[in-house]
Structures are given as structure tokens and as C-alpha cells.
Design a protein around this motif. Structure first.
Motif, PDB file in Angstrom:
ATOM      1  N   SER A   8       0.809  -1.213   0.000  1.00  0.00           N
ATOM      2  CA  SER A   8       0.000   0.000   0.000  1.00  0.00           C
ATOM      3  C   SER A   8       0.846   1.268   0.000  1.00  0.00           C
ATOM      4  N   ASN A   9       1.985   1.244   0.664  1.00  0.00           N
ATOM      5  CA  ASN A   9       2.783   2.483   0.684  1.00  0.00           C
ATOM      6  C   ASN A   9       3.330   2.790  -0.711  1.00  0.00           C
ATOM      7  N   GLU A  10       3.593   1.714  -1.476  1.00  0.00           N
ATOM      8  CA  GLU A  10       4.082   1.926  -2.836  1.00  0.00           C
ATOM      9  C   GLU A  10       2.958   2.478  -3.715  1.00  0.00           C
ATOM     10  N   LEU A  11       1.737   1.939  -3.501  1.00  0.00           N
ATOM     11  CA  LEU A  11       0.585   2.436  -4.254  1.00  0.00           C
ATOM     12  C   LEU A  11       0.381   3.919  -3.974  1.00  0.00           C
ATOM     13  N   LEU A  12       0.492   4.270  -2.695  1.00  0.00           N
ATOM     14  CA  LEU A  12       0.308   5.670  -2.303  1.00  0.00           C
ATOM     15  C   LEU A  12       1.345   6.544  -2.996  1.00  0.00           C
ATOM     16  N   GLN A  13       2.584   6.017  -3.064  1.00  0.00           N
ATOM     17  CA  GLN A  13       3.648   6.760  -3.717  1.00  0.00           C
ATOM     18  C   GLN A  13       3.322   6.988  -5.195  1.00  0.00           C
ATOM     19  N   HIS A  14       2.843   5.939  -5.860  1.00  0.00           N
ATOM     20  CA  HIS A  14       2.473   6.078  -7.267  1.00  0.00           C
ATOM     21  C   HIS A  14       1.339   7.078  -7.423  1.00  0.00           C
ATOM     22  N   LEU A  15       0.409   7.049  -6.446  1.00  0.00           N
ATOM     23  CA  LEU A  15      -0.725   7.980  -6.483  1.00  0.00           C
ATOM     24  C   LEU A  15      -0.226   9.422  -6.403  1.00  0.00           C
ATOM     25  N   ILE A  16       0.717   9.655  -5.484  1.00  0.00           N
ATOM     26  CA  ILE A  16       1.273  11.007  -5.338  1.00  0.00           C
ATOM     27  C   ILE A  16       1.968  11.430  -6.636  1.00  0.00           C
ATOM     28  N   ASN A  17       2.793  10.529  -7.163  1.00  0.00           N
ATOM     29  CA  ASN A  17       3.512  10.843  -8.411  1.00  0.00           C
ATOM     30  C   ASN A  17       2.529  11.128  -9.546  1.00  0.00           C
ATOM     31  N   PRO A 141      13.439  26.995  -4.634  1.00  0.00           N
ATOM     32  CA  PRO A 141      13.516  28.174  -3.754  1.00  0.00           C
ATOM     33  C   PRO A 141      13.464  27.779  -2.283  1.00  0.00           C
ATOM     34  N   PHE A 142      13.208  26.512  -2.028  1.00  0.00           N
ATOM     35  CA  PHE A 142      13.116  26.062  -0.628  1.00  0.00           C
ATOM     36  C   PHE A 142      13.850  24.730  -0.531  1.00  0.00           C
ATOM     37  N   ASN A 143      14.033  24.272   0.677  1.00  0.00           N
ATOM     38  CA  ASN A 143      14.659  22.966   0.865  1.00  0.00           C
ATOM     39  C   ASN A 143      13.676  21.896   0.425  1.00  0.00           C
ATOM     40  N   ASN A 144      14.013  21.152  -0.594  1.00  0.00           N
ATOM     41  CA  ASN A 144      13.048  20.203  -1.158  1.00  0.00           C
ATOM     42  C   ASN A 144      13.214  18.783  -0.615  1.00  0.00           C
ATOM     43  N   SER A 145      13.681  18.670   0.619  1.00  0.00           N
ATOM     44  CA  SER A 145      13.806  17.321   1.197  1.00  0.00           C
ATOM     45  C   SER A 145      12.416  16.726   1.362  1.00  0.00           C
ATOM     46  N   SER A 146      12.328  15.435   1.082  1.00  0.00           N
ATOM     47  CA  SER A 146      11.013  14.824   1.107  1.00  0.00           C
ATOM     48  C   SER A 146      10.537  14.580   2.528  1.00  0.00           C
ATOM     49  N   MET A 147       9.200  14.509   2.672  1.00  0.00           N
ATOM     50  CA  MET A 147       8.594  14.203   3.965  1.00  0.00           C
ATOM     51  C   MET A 147       7.978  12.823   3.868  1.00  0.00           C
ATOM     52  N   ASP A 148       7.947  12.141   4.980  1.00  0.00           N
ATOM     53  CA  ASP A 148       7.436  10.781   4.980  1.00  0.00           C
ATOM     54  C   ASP A 148       5.956  10.779   5.375  1.00  0.00           C
ATOM     55  N   ILE A 149       5.117  10.173   4.518  1.00  0.00           N
ATOM     56  CA  ILE A 149       3.737   9.967   4.944  1.00  0.00           C
ATOM     57  C   ILE A 149       3.372   8.512   4.676  1.00  0.00           C
ATOM     58  N   GLY A 150       3.215   7.799   5.759  1.00  0.00           N
ATOM     59  CA  GLY A 150       2.820   6.386   5.663  1.00  0.00           C
ATOM     60  C   GLY A 150       3.724   5.565   4.782  1.00  0.00           C
ATOM     61  N   GLY A 151       5.016   5.747   4.926  1.00  0.00           N
ATOM     62  CA  GLY A 151       5.964   4.931   4.167  1.00  0.00           C
ATOM     63  C   GLY A 151       6.197   5.443   2.761  1.00  0.00           C
ATOM     64  N   SER A 152       5.448   6.467   2.349  1.00  0.00           N
ATOM     65  CA  SER A 152       5.703   7.088   1.052  1.00  0.00           C
ATOM     66  C   SER A 152       6.271   8.468   1.313  1.00  0.00           C
ATOM     67  N   SER A 153       6.850   9.045   0.278  1.00  0.00           N
ATOM     68  CA  SER A 153       7.399  10.363   0.522  1.00  0.00           C
ATOM     69  C   SER A 153       6.794  11.358  -0.446  1.00  0.00           C
ATOM     70  N   ILE A 154       6.682  12.588   0.038  1.00  0.00           N
ATOM     71  CA  ILE A 154       6.169  13.650  -0.802  1.00  0.00           C
ATOM     72  C   ILE A 154       7.093  14.836  -0.596  1.00  0.00           C
ATOM     73  N   THR A 155       7.416  15.520  -1.657  1.00  0.00           N
ATOM     74  CA  THR A 155       8.336  16.646  -1.513  1.00  0.00           C
ATOM     75  C   THR A 155       7.536  17.944  -1.453  1.00  0.00           C
ATOM     76  N   PRO A 156       8.127  18.971  -0.846  1.00  0.00           N
ATOM     77  CA  PRO A 156       7.447  20.272  -0.815  1.00  0.00           C
ATOM     78  C   PRO A 156       7.061  20.735  -2.208  1.00  0.00           C
ATOM     79  N   ASN A 157       7.904  20.428  -3.192  1.00  0.00           N
ATOM     80  CA  ASN A 157       7.580  20.869  -4.548  1.00  0.00           C
ATOM     81  C   ASN A 157       6.343  20.162  -5.080  1.00  0.00           C
TER      82      ASN A 157
END
Lengths: 310, 395
Positions: A8-17, A141-157
Motif C-alpha cells: 500500500s505504501n508503494e501504491l500511495l507513492q504512485h498515487l502522489i507521483n 527556492p526552498f529545501n526540497n527534502s522529502s517528507m514521509d507519509i505512511g511509508g511514502s514520501s512527498i516533496t514540498p515541490n
């Protein structure tokens, strides 16, 4: 949950992408669909207008870029660069319409289409000549380090793309549905001669349409430049995909363009994962969808008018 | 007397035949044309720019030293944009219009493989400074390269990862071109032979900017290391997006990574990447001299491929000089077969890139270096050679 054997975390990642990709397509698709709605013609130079605006924003940003002045300054000049990019694209869009399309408004429908393709080639080559063909890095323009949400990551961008996309689209929808200018725009799209008789300045409305569509494309351009860099052909594929998104959603229909973009973004991401389409064939997904839609539902998912206008 | 006349006559005939068939004639006042074939524009433009600048230096040196019998060399640069469809017309022009005697290039393996048959047919010695595909030397007797083969690079790296770095699981992300695909497949075969496990193989197209789908799948497979045998435009995107997706594996690459443009595109993310490239031989005076000259002339540092390009150009020019001769009415006779044979005999040539020896089929005899990046600087960690099947470290 373990759909199609994918965690599921991979699915979520694909969803975000997929959603971020889709939001970009939607933003660009709006320009195609607005112009088509009013002029019944595809502005194939749209992707290059996006590119030109992005370069304007890029050079403005780097003219003032100075990391030592702190985060607030950087974000400030980034927003300014975004506005510059929008203005540059808007002006370019309006000028192109006046120079290359307006004289052909009464010509056969093939003429402005060819003119558009010509403009797009000219712009891409001019950019290659003046700016060089190498990719240029558009620093976040900002630090684009990714954040972790439920095993997936999302970047500020990615968050910014989603947020900006949503705000722009909602804003446009409100503008078209709720303002007098928006009403004039809708009237023009329904029947130009009658709209003119009602005292609407049709030429002004057409220019406005090009300006808004081009400005939205510039926003998309800057957002993708952060992720994928700036280069002269950056608008070509993105523009083509967005055009497909507009057709899928129902060309001429603003909500349809938004929906089409999101659908295309998700299909491209999940088509690879779930259907097992080789990644190298990713682009064929979009074009296959285009063919299917044209065969099965030529006026798009959100049908605007069932009967062809006579 | 009659016999002697007959012999003389037949000798004359023979030499006529030789003139007509095997040697080209350059009229006095004209130049000996040498081609460079590589991407001068586009995402890969920096590779071609750096390498062609080397060839220019080699040609200037050749001319300053009096050329061949007083004939100067001239460089014809043809832009391929790194694409086969641009490479084909480019080689047609070099062979048919310019009638060059040697080519430094092509840069990308796909293009070199595509243009090699034409160079072979036109008897143009072609020395590629950077095409590492294993099939290239087999393309003809006029085809050489002074860069090491991928097969060697991939085999050594496969052994190195499995045995020296003790990496148990690897994911591979390669771009569908001859260079990347060749490396990826050879590496995979070797690594698996050594007992390593390849847990994911993902592909992309050249020019792709978005690798998130592939990287998400790779993250799901949870490998210890990721092998990305691509060029810098793609590697920069991969490094950035891998970080965004929280993929924390070690990144391994190949010599396509060695272009300094990576620092501009990927910045600090390039630190810690480990990659293979021809082993750096003890900094020779030749290398120091050439780098200083290059820096002074062009205001930038040459990359490893540029050293190869310089040596390749020198080898070609030297072969022309040694094998050509003045003919009647001041023309220069250049025999393409002799030039080729002279190049083929190259052994322990002391170039800027190191000692160059060609194998029988025109490949480079090479040792392999394992490199990394520290503080945006390329640095060689270790040096290996293949001793039969065994990996032997050179101290």
C-alpha cells in the motif's frame, strides 16, 4: 491492503507521483481547451509559449538569486519570477494570436493550424539559438527534502504543484463562471457574431483567453522546470500530453481539461505499474488513450455538446 | 635488357594501379581533412564540446610541427546531437564531401555503431574516444577506440560489487540506448554469476526526465545498491528523484558519469557515487602538459574522454604523417590502407590518457579504475585488471 500484489505504501507513492504529473497536465491543458472553446482551433504553439515564459522566469530568478540573503528572499524572488513568467507568456500568447492567427481567422481551418505549428518550430529554434540547448538547473527556492507519509514520501515541490494547480484551476473556474468577463468569454465561445452584436468586444475576449491560457502554461512551466530543468524542447512533449488530456476530458470544456489531465497523469503512472507496460513505452499510453477516446467517445469524457455545431 | 624493361614497366603499372585505387591525392595548397563526429548541441553537447576542443589542439600541434610534408590538417566538426538519425547524414558528408582521412568519434555508442560500416567502406580510420559498447571493435578493421570496453567495465564491476564491496542485492535502472543497455546486461550477467541477486531491472527512454515510477518500484524491491549506467543528464535526474523518494541505497554508475557537468546538474548529490572508468595511470608528464595547455586555451578542464580524443587525433595524424609521401607536381599521396595499418600497430603509445595499445580487433588494452566523488571532485579509489577470470587489484 495489497492490491495487485503492490504494497500500500508503494501504491500511495504512485498515487502522489501520478497526481502531481496530472496537475501539471491539467494546467497546460486549460490553455488548449480555452482557445479551442472560443476559436475552434488547436494552438500547437502552446507548449513553446510555456517554454518561453519559463526561460523569462528562469533568467529573472537567476539575475536576483543570492542564497546568502536567506530563505524569505529566495521565496520572494521565486514568486516574482513566477509572475514574470506568467506575464511574459501572456504577452507572447497575445502577440502570437494577433500576428499569426488573427489574419487567418476567416481562412480554412487548416491554415491557422499550420501557422501554429510554424510558430512552435520558430520559437523552439529561437530558444535553442539564444539560450543554448543544454538543460539549465532551476534551483528550488526552498529545501526540497522529502517528507514521509505512511511509508511514502512527498516533496514540498510536489505539494506546491498540487496546491498551485488547485488554486489556479479553482480561480479560473470562478472567473469564467462568476465574472462579467467570464460570461463574455462563454458567450463568445457559444456564438461569436451574436456575442459581438450584444456589445461584447470579441477581439478583446480572444486576447484575454490567450493571455490567461498562456499565463497558466507559464506556471506549469516553472513548476516542471524545478523538477526537470529548463531546455528549449521542454514544452513539446508536455504540450502534446496536455493536448491529449484536453481531448480526453472533452476539448473546449474547462472542467474536462482538469479531469483529463489528472486521468492521464494517473494512467501513465499506474499503467506502468499495474498493467506491467514497460516503462520505455510510457508515452504510448497517452497516445493509445487518445485513440481510444477518439474512437469511443470523440467529444471527451465530459461531453460538452452532443451535436456538432453547424 | 628486355627483361629489365618488362620488370620496370610492370612496376610502373603496379604503382599506377596503386595510385588510382589505394591512395588519395591531396593537391598542393589543400589540407588533410580530419573529422570529429559527436554531439555539439543538446543535452549531451558538453561531451562533444570538450572532446572536439582536444582534437583542435592536436591539429594545431600537428600543423605547428610542419604537418605532413608541409601539408596542414584541417578539422571538420559534424554535430550528431548524440542521435543516430543525425549521425548518418554526418558520416555521409565526412566520407563523401569532405573525404576525411580519419575520424575522432563518434561519441555515443549508438552513433558509432551506426556510422562504423560507412567509415569502414570509405576506408576512414575511426578512433572513438568514448564509445564503449562491446560490439564496436568488431565492426571493421578501420574501427578503433582508445576507451575501454563496456564488457570489461561491466565484468569487473560485477565482480567488484559481489566480491569486494560485498553487495548482496542490486537494482538496475538503465536507459534504452546501446551504451546503457549493453552495460546493464553485461553487469547483470556477471553479478549474478558471482552469486549476487538483481532484484529489479527498470528501463527508461533517452531524454526522459521523470524516473519516479521506476524509482518507486525499485524502492519497493529494497535493494542494497542501485546501478545506473547512464549519461549525466539522466543520472542527475535519477539522483535527485531518488533522494525525493527517500531511496537511500548506494548508487553505482559507469564512465558516462565522469563528465563534470554532473556537478552543475546534481550538485552535492553526486558525492559518494561509485563508478568505473579506465584506470588513471600515474599522472604522466604528457597528461599534465596537455591539461595545462587545454586549460590555458579553453579556460576549462578536459574530461577523461577529451584526453582520449586528443590521443586518438594524434595517433591518426601521426599515421598520416608517417605513411604519406610527396607525389608529382607537389601533391601529397595518402594511402588509406597504410594509415590504417600504421594505426593498428600502435603499441605503448605514450599519450595524455596513458599508454595506448590496440588489440588485434582495434580495442584498447586497459585496466579499470573504481572511482568516487568527494566534495564535487572525481577521485580514483582502486585499480583492477582481469587476470583470466580473477579480479586482481593493481597497487
Amino acid at each position: 491492503m495489497n492490491l495487485f500484489n503492490i504494497p500500500s505504501n508503494e501504491l500511495l507513492q504512485h498515487l502522489i507521483n501520478g497526481l502531481t504529473l496530472g496537475a501539471i497536465y491539467s494546467l497546460i491543458a486549460l490553455g488548449y481547451t480555452m482557445v479551442y472553446g472560443i476559436l475552434k482551433f488547436i494552438n500547437f504553439a502552446h507548449g513553446e509559449i510555456l517554454m518561453a515564459g519559463t526561460y523569462a522566469g528562469y533568467y529573472f530568478y537567476y539575475f536576483l538569486y543570492d542564497p546568502s540573503k536567506g530563505a524569505a528572499y529566495t521565496i520572494g524572488i521565486f514568486i516574482a519570477a513566477l509572475v514574470i513568467a506568467m506575464i511574459a507568456s501572456a504577452i507572447l500568447g497575445v502577440v502570437i494570436e494577433k500576428v499569426a492567427y488573427k489574419p487567418l481567422r476567416k481562412a480554412p481551418r487548416l491554415a491557422p493550424l499550420l501557422s501554429a505549428i510554424g510558430v512552435s518550430i520558430i520559437l523552439a529554434n529561437l530558444a535553442a539559438l539564444f539560450f543554448g540547448t543544454k538543460s539549465k538547473k532551476f534551483e528550488y527556492p526552498f529545501n526540497n527534502s522529502s517528507m514521509d507519509i505512511g511509508g511514502s514520501s512527498i516533496t514540498p515541490n510536489q505539494l506546491m504543484i498540487l496546491a498551485v494547480g488547485l488554486i489556479m484551476m479553482a480561480g479560473l473556474k470562478l472567473f469564467v463562471d462568476r465574472t462579467r468577463l467570464g460570461k463574455a468569454m462563454r458567450a463568445t465561445s457559444q456564438n461569436q457574431p451574436v456575442a459581438a452584436l450584444m456589445g461584447i468586444n470579441v477581439n478583446l475576449i480572444i486576447s484575454l483567453t490567450f493571455a490567461i491560457g498562456s499565463a497558466l502554461a507559464a506556471v506549469a512551466g516553472v513548476l516542471i522546470a524545478l523538477e526537470y530543468k529548463v531546455y528549449p524542447t521542454m514544452g513539446t512533449m508536455a504540450g502534446l500530453k496536455a493536448f491529449i488530456a484536453a481531448v480526453v476530458g472533452g476539448i473546449g470544456n474547462i472542467s474536462g481539461a482538469m479531469l483529463g489531465g489528472i486521468i492521464l497523469g494517473l494512467l501513465e503512472t499506474f499503467g506502468v505499474v499495474i498493467l506491467g507496460i514497460p516503462q520505455g513505452l510510457k508515452d504510448t499510453i497517452a497516445f493509445s488513450v487518445l485513440i481510444l477516446i477518439l474512437l469511443l467517445r470523440p467529444s471527451g469524457i465530459l461531453m460538452k455538446n452532443i451535436r456538432e455545431k453547424v | 635488357m628486355k627483361k629489365l624493361l618488362a620488370v620496370l614497366f610492370s612496376l610502373m603499372l603496379l604503382s599506377f594501379v596503386a595510385c588510382g585505387k589505394d591512395s588519395d591525392v591531396i593537391e598542393s595548397g589543400k589540407t588533410i581533412k580530419i573529422g570529429f563526429l559527436g554531439p555539439m548541441t543538446g543535452d549531451a553537447g558538453n561531451y562533444g564540446k570538450l572532446m572536439s576542443q582536444s582534437v583542435k589542439i592536436a591539429i594545431e600541434e600537428f600543423n605547428a610541427a610542419g604537418g605532413a610534408e608541409g601539408f596542414n590538417a584541417e578539422l571538420i566538426v559534424e554535430d550528431t546531437e548524440g542521435k543516430v538519425e543525425k549521425g548518418n547524414p554526418a558520416i555521409e558528408k565526412l566520407a563523401g564531401v569532405d573525404k576525411v582521412f580519419g575520424i575522432v568519434g563518434a561519441v555515443f555508442s549508438s552513433v558509432s555503431l551506426a556510422v562504423a560500416p560507412k567509415a569502414e567502406a570509405a576506408k576512414i580510420v575511426m578512433i572513438s574516444p568514448s564509445s564503449t559498447h562491446k560490439d564496436l571493435p568488431g565492426k571493421g578493421k578501420f574501427i578503433f577506440r582508445d576507451v575501454m570496453s563496456d564488457a570489461l567495465q561491466a565484468v569487473v564491476f560485477g565482480k567488484y560489487l559481489a566480491k569486494v564491496d560485498n553487495v548482496k542485492t542490486v537494482a538496475i535502472l538503465y536507459v534504452k540506448n546501446d551504451y546503457s543497455q549493453g552495460l546493464a546486461m553485461d553487469f547483470k550477467a556477471q553479478y549474478e554469476k558471482e552469486g549476487g541477486k538483481v532484484v529489479a531491472v527498470e528501463t527508461a527512454l533517452q531524454g526522459d526526465k521523470d524516473f519516479k515510477t521506476q524509482l518507486t518500484k525499485i524502492k519497493g524491491a529494497n535493494p542494497e545498491a542501485l546501478y545506473v549506467p547512464n549519461y549525466v543528464a539522466e543520472i542527475a535526474q535519477i539522483l535527485e528523484q531518488a533522494k525525493q523518494l527517500g531511496l537511500k541505497t548506494k548508487i553505482y554508475s559507469a564512465d558516462g558519469f565522469s563528465n563534470p557537468q554532473i556537478f552543475e546538474l546534481a550538485g552535492d548529490l553526486s558525492n559518494g557515487v561509485i563508478y568505473t572508468q579506465a584506470a588513471e595511470q600515474p599522472a604522466s608528464q604528457n597528461k599534465i602538459n596537455f591539461e595545462a595547455k587545454y586549460q590555458a586555451k579553453w579556460g576549462e578542464k578536459p574530461d577523461a574522454f577529451s584526453l582520449n580524443a586528443y590521443d586518438g587525433a594524434k595517433i591518426i595524424l601521426n599515421a598520416i604523417k608517417e605513411t604519406s609521401s610527396k607525389g608529382m607536381s607537389g601533391v601529397l599521396k595518402v594511402d588509406r590502407d597504410k594509415v590504417r595499418d600504421f594505426v593498428a600497430k600502435t603499441k605503448d603509445y605514450d599519450g595524455a590518457s596513458g599508454k595506448i595499445t590496440f588489440t588485434a580487433d582495434g580495442d584498447l588494452v586497459a585496466n579499470i579504475g573504481i572511482y568516487t566523488v568527494e566534495n564535487k571532485q572525481f577521485k580514483q579509489l582502486k585499480m583492477f585488471k582481469l587476470d583470466g577470470e580473477k579480479l586482481a587489484e593493481i597497487k
